[in-house]
Design a protein around this motif. Structure first.
Motif, PDB file in Angstrom:
ATOM      1  N   LEU A 196       1.725  19.332 -12.380  1.00  0.00           N
ATOM      2  CA  LEU A 196       2.704  20.280 -12.930  1.00  0.00           C
ATOM      3  C   LEU A 196       2.552  20.441 -14.436  1.00  0.00           C
ATOM      4  CD1 LEU A 196       5.982  19.342 -11.009  1.00  0.00           C
ATOM      5  CD2 LEU A 196       4.796  21.539 -10.929  1.00  0.00           C
ATOM      6  N   ALA A 197       2.348  19.311 -15.140  1.00  0.00           N
ATOM      7  CA  ALA A 197       2.452  19.357 -16.599  1.00  0.00           C
ATOM      8  C   ALA A 197       1.222  18.874 -17.345  1.00  0.00           C
ATOM      9  CB  ALA A 197       3.657  18.517 -17.039  1.00  0.00           C
ATOM     10  N   PHE A 198       0.167  18.416 -16.672  1.00  0.00           N
ATOM     11  CA  PHE A 198      -0.952  17.831 -17.405  1.00  0.00           C
ATOM     12  C   PHE A 198      -2.266  18.585 -17.146  1.00  0.00           C
ATOM     13  CE2 PHE A 198      -4.413  14.734 -17.930  1.00  0.00           C
ATOM     14  CZ  PHE A 198      -4.216  14.390 -19.263  1.00  0.00           C
ATOM     15  N   PHE A 199      -2.707  18.633 -15.889  1.00  0.00           N
ATOM     16  CA  PHE A 199      -4.018  19.234 -15.609  1.00  0.00           C
ATOM     17  C   PHE A 199      -4.032  20.733 -15.934  1.00  0.00           C
ATOM     18  CE2 PHE A 199      -4.078  15.618 -12.479  1.00  0.00           C
ATOM     19  CZ  PHE A 199      -4.993  14.868 -13.185  1.00  0.00           C
ATOM     20  N   SER A 200      -3.097  21.437 -15.382  1.00  0.00           N
ATOM     21  CA  SER A 200      -3.001  22.894 -15.645  1.00  0.00           C
ATOM     22  C   SER A 200      -1.518  23.248 -15.723  1.00  0.00           C
ATOM     23  CB  SER A 200      -3.692  23.683 -14.543  1.00  0.00           C
ATOM     24  OG  SER A 200      -3.184  23.326 -13.279  1.00  0.00           O
ATOM     25  N   PRO A 201      -0.897  23.027 -16.871  1.00  0.00           N
ATOM     26  CA  PRO A 201       0.562  23.210 -16.997  1.00  0.00           C
ATOM     27  C   PRO A 201       0.999  24.603 -16.558  1.00  0.00           C
ATOM     28  CG  PRO A 201      -0.322  22.158 -18.956  1.00  0.00           C
ATOM     29  CD  PRO A 201      -1.505  22.604 -18.152  1.00  0.00           C
ATOM     30  N   GLY A 202       1.999  24.618 -15.662  1.00  0.00           N
ATOM     31  CA  GLY A 202       2.575  25.876 -15.209  1.00  0.00           C
ATOM     32  C   GLY A 202       1.771  26.594 -14.157  1.00  0.00           C
ATOM     33  N   GLU A 203       0.625  26.038 -13.747  1.00  0.00           N
ATOM     34  CA  GLU A 203      -0.213  26.694 -12.746  1.00  0.00           C
ATOM     35  C   GLU A 203      -0.762  25.653 -11.767  1.00  0.00           C
ATOM     36  OE1 GLU A 203      -4.478  29.115 -12.383  1.00  0.00           O
ATOM     37  OE2 GLU A 203      -3.643  28.603 -14.351  1.00  0.00           O
ATOM     38  N   VAL A 229       0.830  -1.202   0.000  1.00  0.00           N
ATOM     39  CA  VAL A 229       0.000   0.000   0.000  1.00  0.00           C
ATOM     40  C   VAL A 229       0.862   1.249   0.000  1.00  0.00           C
ATOM     41  CG1 VAL A 229      -1.661   1.330   1.350  1.00  0.00           C
ATOM     42  CG2 VAL A 229      -1.980  -1.129   1.057  1.00  0.00           C
ATOM     43  N   THR A 230       1.847   1.316   0.902  1.00  0.00           N
ATOM     44  CA  THR A 230       2.693   2.522   0.987  1.00  0.00           C
ATOM     45  C   THR A 230       3.563   2.688  -0.247  1.00  0.00           C
ATOM     46  OG1 THR A 230       4.357   1.268   2.235  1.00  0.00           O
ATOM     47  CG2 THR A 230       2.708   2.490   3.503  1.00  0.00           C
ATOM     48  N   ALA A 231       4.043   1.577  -0.796  1.00  0.00           N
ATOM     49  CA  ALA A 231       4.848   1.675  -2.018  1.00  0.00           C
ATOM     50  C   ALA A 231       3.999   2.205  -3.177  1.00  0.00           C
ATOM     51  CB  ALA A 231       5.438   0.312  -2.365  1.00  0.00           C
ATOM     52  N   THR A 232       2.755   1.742  -3.258  1.00  0.00           N
ATOM     53  CA  THR A 232       1.860   2.246  -4.308  1.00  0.00           C
ATOM     54  C   THR A 232       1.599   3.739  -4.138  1.00  0.00           C
ATOM     55  OG1 THR A 232       0.800   0.071  -4.439  1.00  0.00           O
ATOM     56  CG2 THR A 232      -0.398   1.949  -5.364  1.00  0.00           C
ATOM     57  N   TRP A 233       1.323   4.149  -2.916  1.00  0.00           N
ATOM     58  CA  TRP A 233       1.084   5.568  -2.676  1.00  0.00           C
ATOM     59  C   TRP A 233       2.342   6.403  -2.925  1.00  0.00           C
ATOM     60  CZ3 TRP A 233      -3.224   8.138  -2.511  1.00  0.00           C
ATOM     61  CH2 TRP A 233      -4.399   7.531  -2.079  1.00  0.00           C
ATOM     62  N   SER A 234       3.527   5.853  -2.601  1.00  0.00           N
ATOM     63  CA  SER A 234       4.757   6.632  -2.796  1.00  0.00           C
ATOM     64  C   SER A 234       5.009   6.897  -4.278  1.00  0.00           C
ATOM     65  CB  SER A 234       5.955   5.899  -2.180  1.00  0.00           C
ATOM     66  OG  SER A 234       6.225   4.701  -2.878  1.00  0.00           O
ATOM     67  N   ILE A 235       4.740   5.920  -5.125  1.00  0.00           N
ATOM     68  CA  ILE A 235       4.907   6.147  -6.568  1.00  0.00           C
ATOM     69  C   ILE A 235       3.786   7.036  -7.098  1.00  0.00           C
ATOM     70  CG2 ILE A 235       4.945   5.014  -8.816  1.00  0.00           C
ATOM     71  CD1 ILE A 235       6.276   2.630  -7.503  1.00  0.00           C
ATOM     72  N   PHE A 236       2.556   6.790  -6.625  1.00  0.00           N
ATOM     73  CA  PHE A 236       1.438   7.617  -7.069  1.00  0.00           C
ATOM     74  C   PHE A 236       1.651   9.089  -6.704  1.00  0.00           C
ATOM     75  CE2 PHE A 236      -2.496   9.784  -5.808  1.00  0.00           C
ATOM     76  CZ  PHE A 236      -3.151   9.823  -7.031  1.00  0.00           C
ATOM     77  N   TYR A 296       4.328  10.902  -6.652  1.00  0.00           N
ATOM     78  CA  TYR A 296       5.196  11.625  -7.586  1.00  0.00           C
ATOM     79  C   TYR A 296       4.601  11.635  -9.000  1.00  0.00           C
ATOM     80  CZ  TYR A 296       8.323  11.794  -3.681  1.00  0.00           C
ATOM     81  OH  TYR A 296       8.851  12.058  -2.448  1.00  0.00           O
ATOM     82  N   VAL A 297       3.819  10.588  -9.301  1.00  0.00           N
ATOM     83  CA  VAL A 297       3.071  10.641 -10.560  1.00  0.00           C
ATOM     84  C   VAL A 297       2.043  11.762 -10.500  1.00  0.00           C
ATOM     85  CG1 VAL A 297       1.456   9.389 -12.045  1.00  0.00           C
ATOM     86  CG2 VAL A 297       3.435   8.197 -11.076  1.00  0.00           C
ATOM     87  N   TRP A 298       1.355  11.874  -9.376  1.00  0.00           N
ATOM     88  CA  TRP A 298       0.389  12.956  -9.183  1.00  0.00           C
ATOM     89  C   TRP A 298       1.079  14.316  -9.243  1.00  0.00           C
ATOM     90  CZ3 TRP A 298      -4.512  14.286  -9.258  1.00  0.00           C
ATOM     91  CH2 TRP A 298      -4.920  15.454  -8.620  1.00  0.00           C
ATOM     92  N   LEU A 299       2.250  14.432  -8.662  1.00  0.00           N
ATOM     93  CA  LEU A 299       2.990  15.695  -8.702  1.00  0.00           C
ATOM     94  C   LEU A 299       3.306  16.088 -10.145  1.00  0.00           C
ATOM     95  CD1 LEU A 299       4.427  17.987  -7.217  1.00  0.00           C
ATOM     96  CD2 LEU A 299       6.423  16.494  -6.964  1.00  0.00           C
ATOM     97  N   TYR A 300       3.683  15.117 -10.947  1.00  0.00           N
ATOM     98  CA  TYR A 300       3.961  15.415 -12.358  1.00  0.00           C
ATOM     99  C   TYR A 300       2.679  15.807 -13.092  1.00  0.00           C
ATOM    100  CZ  TYR A 300       5.415  14.892 -17.198  1.00  0.00           C
ATOM    101  OH  TYR A 300       5.670  15.133 -18.532  1.00  0.00           O
ATOM    102  N   LEU A 301       1.564  15.159 -12.754  1.00  0.00           N
ATOM    103  CA  LEU A 301       0.315  15.471 -13.430  1.00  0.00           C
ATOM    104  C   LEU A 301      -0.149  16.900 -13.145  1.00  0.00           C
ATOM    105  CD1 LEU A 301      -1.698  12.148 -12.921  1.00  0.00           C
ATOM    106  CD2 LEU A 301      -0.596  12.964 -15.013  1.00  0.00           C
ATOM    107  N   LEU A 334      -6.391  18.688  -2.917  1.00  0.00           N
ATOM    108  CA  LEU A 334      -6.494  17.247  -3.155  1.00  0.00           C
ATOM    109  C   LEU A 334      -5.173  16.546  -2.835  1.00  0.00           C
ATOM    110  CD1 LEU A 334      -8.320  14.969  -4.065  1.00  0.00           C
ATOM    111  CD2 LEU A 334      -7.620  15.408  -6.431  1.00  0.00           C
ATOM    112  N   THR A 335      -4.063  17.228  -3.108  1.00  0.00           N
ATOM    113  CA  THR A 335      -2.757  16.660  -2.743  1.00  0.00           C
ATOM    114  C   THR A 335      -2.675  16.425  -1.244  1.00  0.00           C
ATOM    115  OG1 THR A 335      -1.717  17.820  -4.602  1.00  0.00           O
ATOM    116  CG2 THR A 335      -0.268  16.998  -2.861  1.00  0.00           C
ATOM    117  N   PHE A 336      -3.167  17.381  -0.474  1.00  0.00           N
ATOM    118  CA  PHE A 336      -3.151  17.216   0.981  1.00  0.00           C
ATOM    119  C   PHE A 336      -4.132  16.124   1.438  1.00  0.00           C
ATOM    120  CE2 PHE A 336      -4.936  18.344   5.142  1.00  0.00           C
ATOM    121  CZ  PHE A 336      -3.784  18.249   5.912  1.00  0.00           C
ATOM    122  N   VAL A 337      -5.281  16.018   0.762  1.00  0.00           N
ATOM    123  CA  VAL A 337      -6.279  15.011   1.149  1.00  0.00           C
ATOM    124  C   VAL A 337      -5.747  13.600   0.953  1.00  0.00           C
ATOM    125  CG1 VAL A 337      -8.543  14.065   0.514  1.00  0.00           C
ATOM    126  CG2 VAL A 337      -8.245  16.531   0.774  1.00  0.00           C
TER     127      VAL A 337
END
Length: 979
Positions: free
Chosen positions: A203-210, A187-194, A196-201, A218-221
């Protein structure tokens, strides 16, 4: 290996510095972007147009200052982790109801281990990274910075690649370490990879640069979601909620376990729905018991005190410990604080020694003279003649003369007919320690029940040197003399005109399993005439013969006038924490081996009995009613019974009953054979007919017989000493006792004292199985102590962990970490200005390394000492996920809300950060995959294993970290294109 990893990290930093000189900035503005005043530390002016020598000089100075600041952060984090350990180690009492046994109270932790590891423990180990990200955003006016987010990613990379690489190879040769809670790790390994994947999303996918508000929130939740899912995995709520295939539903809707599952449940001894905290408590307790057995086996002649001390040390060293414990232990060894376990155990034993000395001093201060009976119970035969009752004296001031009156008092025995009454005064002169009261017992030949009377002490007084007699209780203050209770001696007179009644005092006895053997006392009362043999045997109950007790069958011989004997049965110590096995000891009918001398003796005794009976009858008729009422009821009933047995029956029916029914043919035959043997006769009839019915009745009354309790149940219970040691060790295993502090004085004393900073292997025992002698502090210990004394004294002002359950320490320590982190952030940014490193590169290398060094040593120690890999590996993945959800979630949520309130947007350049995150995600997947593959039969666990495979794994993980650093740095300096 730990030092090698650190040197490799330093080499990587030097290589990055060279890369900064070789490369060029992507724009002219990047050259001076980090040459600005910090939140706390202003920049060293001038900072433009400096020579190379000036930049190198400033860079070297800043390097050592930052390193010293990291040392301070490690020390205050020591205090912070101690408070977390105290908070998460709080216990609650639960009552366990057990069928057939008394309810048991056990202490279990309030905090679940998984929850504490992902919340307070993760916050403690990652506090610098999290606070750096938050403080940087605030310091820049709620604008994005490179130092905080990149430090989080760089620290995650170092933790996952380098720390695990070190842990893989430090495992002792031939050993492996596996994850115990594999489901929690997944569980923790899955969340740890997720994370940083979420961090990239974002940064560069949902609202690039903002970064929008919902993205930050949601990141905090995701943080409580991580904790919740890990907790569910830990308590196996999904497995227990849904029906496993090993169960089937019965016709009435009930759940029925299959045969294999039933056997498993019986072997485990507990249902699947047992309290996880209680289950963990039982597992830990069983481990402690096995440890006690191991120490006793290795050191059979060790003293109890040393056994307890060594057992506590070994149990804490090898027992379950938290990541906070290893973090604090690593920091204190680094700064010359010594082994916290050894120091704390020595302190606890010194406290016990001080308490013993105080008790002895209190006893010496006792100036009261005590008068006591020594002993207070006497058992004598009727034929003893006379005996002495001893009265003792102990303590009191010198030169004191004490007097006490004594007198006898009837119980069931009567003065005059059973004993000679006495009355008088005993005088204890200053040199007297004992005085005696002589009492004479009246012997007769009448069979009667055992009787008793009393000797009482009263009217205690003291005589001064002037001859004045005073009451010792009226002098004032403590009495100079007093009677110890009981002040009455009980004298039991055993009638020796009967062969005796044999049996146990009770039908149930308890013994502790470590007693070695049971000495069960069997008593003979109502007479002690002749030699009697009592056969006995042991019978199994729940206790098994030769496994729990010694199977025995034999005879106990009572010689003439012997009133007590013991049956010795061996008890086998199985060293169980709780035990209630039982077996029985059964007596068989007695054998009269040696009776009275001859037939004439029987006839003489019979004639005397008859005369005494007639005299008693005449005397009793002449007594008036007042005399009758003066007799004790028990005396009358007892003696009436004796007289009735000797009195001829006037009732024909009673006469016929006394002639034969209660005189068994077996007894007649044995008595006749015995008499015939003494007189040389050959027939039983001749002798039997030579005895009158009254003579036979007397002989029948005098034969040996069994009493009320002829079968005794022996229950084998657990050893309270062993149980107490286990309970004490379980209590001491709570590492908050090791890490907690009680007062500011204790903290300042620890700050000023230097101890040997033992290496991790020093915890182990020597080759001969004995604990190694403590080492003296070395030169490095003194150097580190002198270097860190300012920090130690500064942080000794933090409230002790005993205040408000550790929360006072928690709040003050995290505030100090925040202040130091703000200073480090300013210095690190300005350090990059002097040596030409961008904040992003400084963060993923130098700052990330500085914040992760204590975790590196802590993980290495836990990997070597723990039985499982959870602390070394599992907590790394959990901390990496928490860093993003707290460090990024809180900081960016604050900034996004601030800009929304201002009507602006919170902009974050996804360039280098997004590239670094993506590289880490790819490599993290490879790392986790390798760890999972290592659980196969070929290796057997995440850590350790065959030498070739462990080194291959370690070098692969190290190469992942170097590749991450190299690619991130090359992209930062625009040598390779990003995304």
């Amino acid at each position: 290996m730990t030092r090698l990893g650190c040197w490799l990290a330093v080499a990587a930093l030097v290589a990055l510095a060279g890369l900064a000189d070789a490369g060029s900035n992507c724009s002219a503005a990047d050259a001076t972007r980090n040459c600005i005043d910090g939140l706390v530390v202003p920049i060293w002016r001038p900072f433009l147009d400096l020579t190379t020598g000036d930049r190198v000089l400033r860079g070297v100075l800043y390097f050592f200052v930052i390193a010293y600041m990291f040392l301070g952060i490690s020390i205050v984090a020591d205090r912070f982790m101690s408070s977390i350990e105290v908070i998460t180690s709080m216990e609650r009492t639960i009552v366990v109801k057990r069928p057939g046994l008394d309810p048991m109270e056990v202490q279990v932790r309030i905090w679940n281990d998984t929850v504490s590891n992902l919340t307070l423990m993760a916050l403690g180990s990652s506090a610098p990274e999290i606070l750096l990200s938050i403080i940087e955003v605030i310091a820049r006016g709620f604008e994005a910075g490179d130092l905080g987010p990149n430090t989080i990613v760089g620290s995650a990379a170092f933790n996952l690649f380098m720390i695990i690489a070190i842990c893989v190879v430090v495992i002792p040769k031939g050993e492996i370490r596996r994850q115990k809670h594999l489901d929690v790790f997944c569980v923790t390994a899955t969340w740890s990879i997720f994370a940083y994947v979420w961090l990239y999303l974002i940064l560069a996918f949902f609202s690039p640069g903002e970064i929008e508000i919902w993205e930050g929130l949601l990141t905090f939740v995701f943080f409580p979601l991580t904790v919740g899912t890990a907790y569910m995995a830990d308590i196996k709520i999904i497995q227990n909620r849904f029906l496993p295939h090993r169960y089937r539903r019965g016709s009435h809707g009930q759940m029925i376990a299959t045969e294999a599952e039933e056997m498993k449940m019986l072997e485990n001894g507990s249902p699947q729905g047992a309290d996880p905290a209680l289950k963990a408590f039982e597992e830990h307790r069983q481990e402690f018991i096995e440890l006690m057995r191991e120490i006793r086996k290795q050191n059979p002649h060790i003293t109890p005190t040393e056994l307890q001390k060594q057992a506590e040390y070994e149990m804490i060293s090898r027992g379950p410990k938290s990541r906070a414990f290893y973090r604090v232990q690593a920091t204190r060894r680094l700064i010359g604080g010594g082994d916290i376990v050894k120091k704390r155990i020595d302190k606890e034993h010194n406290k016990a020694l001080d308490a013993l000395v105080q008790a002895q001093e209190k006893q010496l201060r006792d100036n009261t003279c005590k008068i006591f009976l020594d002993p207070a119970h006497y058992t004598v035969l009727e034929s003893v003649g006379s005996f002495d009752v001893v009265v003792g004296r102990d303590g009191g001031p010198d030169g004191l003369t004490v007097m006490v009156d004594y007198f006898t008092e009837d119980g069931t025995a009567n003065a005059g007919s059973d004993y000679i009454p006495v009355k008088g005064t005993l005088t204890f002169y200053p040199e007297d320690k004992h005085q005696k009261v002589t009492i004479e017992v009246v012997d007769d030949d009448v069979f009667e029940e055992d009787e008793h009377f009393y000797l009482r002490l009263t009217n205690l007084r003291v005589r001064t040197k002037d001859g004045i007699i005073i009451d010792p209780t009226r002098i004032g203050g403590l009495p100079v003399a007093q009677l110890e209770m009981p002040n009455t001696a009980t004298i039991m007179i055993l009638d020796d005109d009967h062969a005796g009644v044999f049996g146990f005092d009770h039908d149930h006895f308890q013994v502790v399993e470590n007693c070695g053997h049971l000495s069960l006392q069997m008593k003979r009362h109502s007479g002690a005439r002749g030699k009697v043999v009592i056969p006995f045997r042991t019978i199994e109950g729940t206790a098994q013969a030769d496994k729990h007790f010694e199977m025995k069958e034999g005879e106990i011989v009572f010689e003439d006038n012997q009133t007590e004997a013991t049956i010795d049965i061996g008890i086998i110590d199985t060293e169980q924490y709780e035990r209630s096995d039982y077996f029985y000891i059964e007596l068989s009918p007695p054998i009269w081996a040696k009776k009275m001398n001859d037939l004439s003796r029987i006839q003489e005794r019979f004639q005397r009995r008859m005369e005494r009976k007639r005299g008693s009858s005449v005397a009793s008729e002449s007594k008036d009613s007042n005399t009758e009422t003066a007799l004790a009821p028990t005396d009358k009933s007892t003696r009436a019974a004796s007289v009735d047995l000797l009195q001829p029956c006037s009732d024909p029916r009673r006469s016929s009953q006394s002639n034969s029914p209660h005189l068994t043919s077996r007894f007649r035959n044995r008595l006749g054979s015995w008499i015939a043997g003494m007189k040389g006769g050959n027939g039983d009839d001749e002798v039997t007919t030579a005895l009158t019915p009254s003579q036979l009745e007397i002989a029948e009354m005098g034969k040996p017989r069994l009493g009320e309790f002829t079968k005794c149940q022996i229950t084998i219970r657990e050893s309270k000493e062993f149980q107490g040691i286990v309970d004490r060790m379980i209590k001491n295993a709570n590492t908050r006792i090791m890490l907690g502090t009680h007062s500011w004085r204790e903290q300042f004393m620890e700050a000023l004292v230097v101890s040997a900073g033992d290496d991790d292997d020093d915890d182990e025992e020597g080759d001969d199985g004995e604990e190694k002698e403590p080492e003296e502090p070395g030169c490095m210990d003194y150097f580190m102590h002198v270097l860190t004394v300012p920090w130690k004294l500064t942080f000794a002002t933090i409230p002790p962990t005993d205040y408000i359950g550790g929360w006072a320490t928690f709040v003050v320590a995290i505030f100090m970490i925040g202040v130091l982190t703000a200073v480090v952030g300013d210095l690190a940014s300005q350090f990059g200005c002097w040596v030409g490193l961008k904040d992003a590169v400084t963060a993923i290398s130098f700052v990330a390394l500085g914040t992760s060094v204590p975790d590196t040593f802590a993980s290495k120690v836990s990997a070597v000492q723990d039985k499982y890999a959870d602390n070394a590996v599992g907590n790394v993945t959990g901390s990496n996920a928490v860093n993003v959800f707290l460090g990024i979630g809180i900081a960016w949520s604050m900034a996004a809300i601030y800009h929304w309130n201002k009507g602006t947007k919170f902009l974050v350049d996804p360039g280098n950060l997004g590239f670094s995150v993506l590289i880490f995600c790819v490599e993290a997947l490879l790392c986790i995959a390798v760890l999972v593959l290592r659980r196969s039969k070929k290796v057997g666990g995440e850590l350790g294993g065959p030498t070739a495979l462990r080194w291959m794994t370690s070098m692969f993980f190290c190469s992942l970290w170097f590749m991450y650093l190299l690619l991130s740095a090359l992209e930062a300096y625009c040598i390779i294109p990003g995304f």
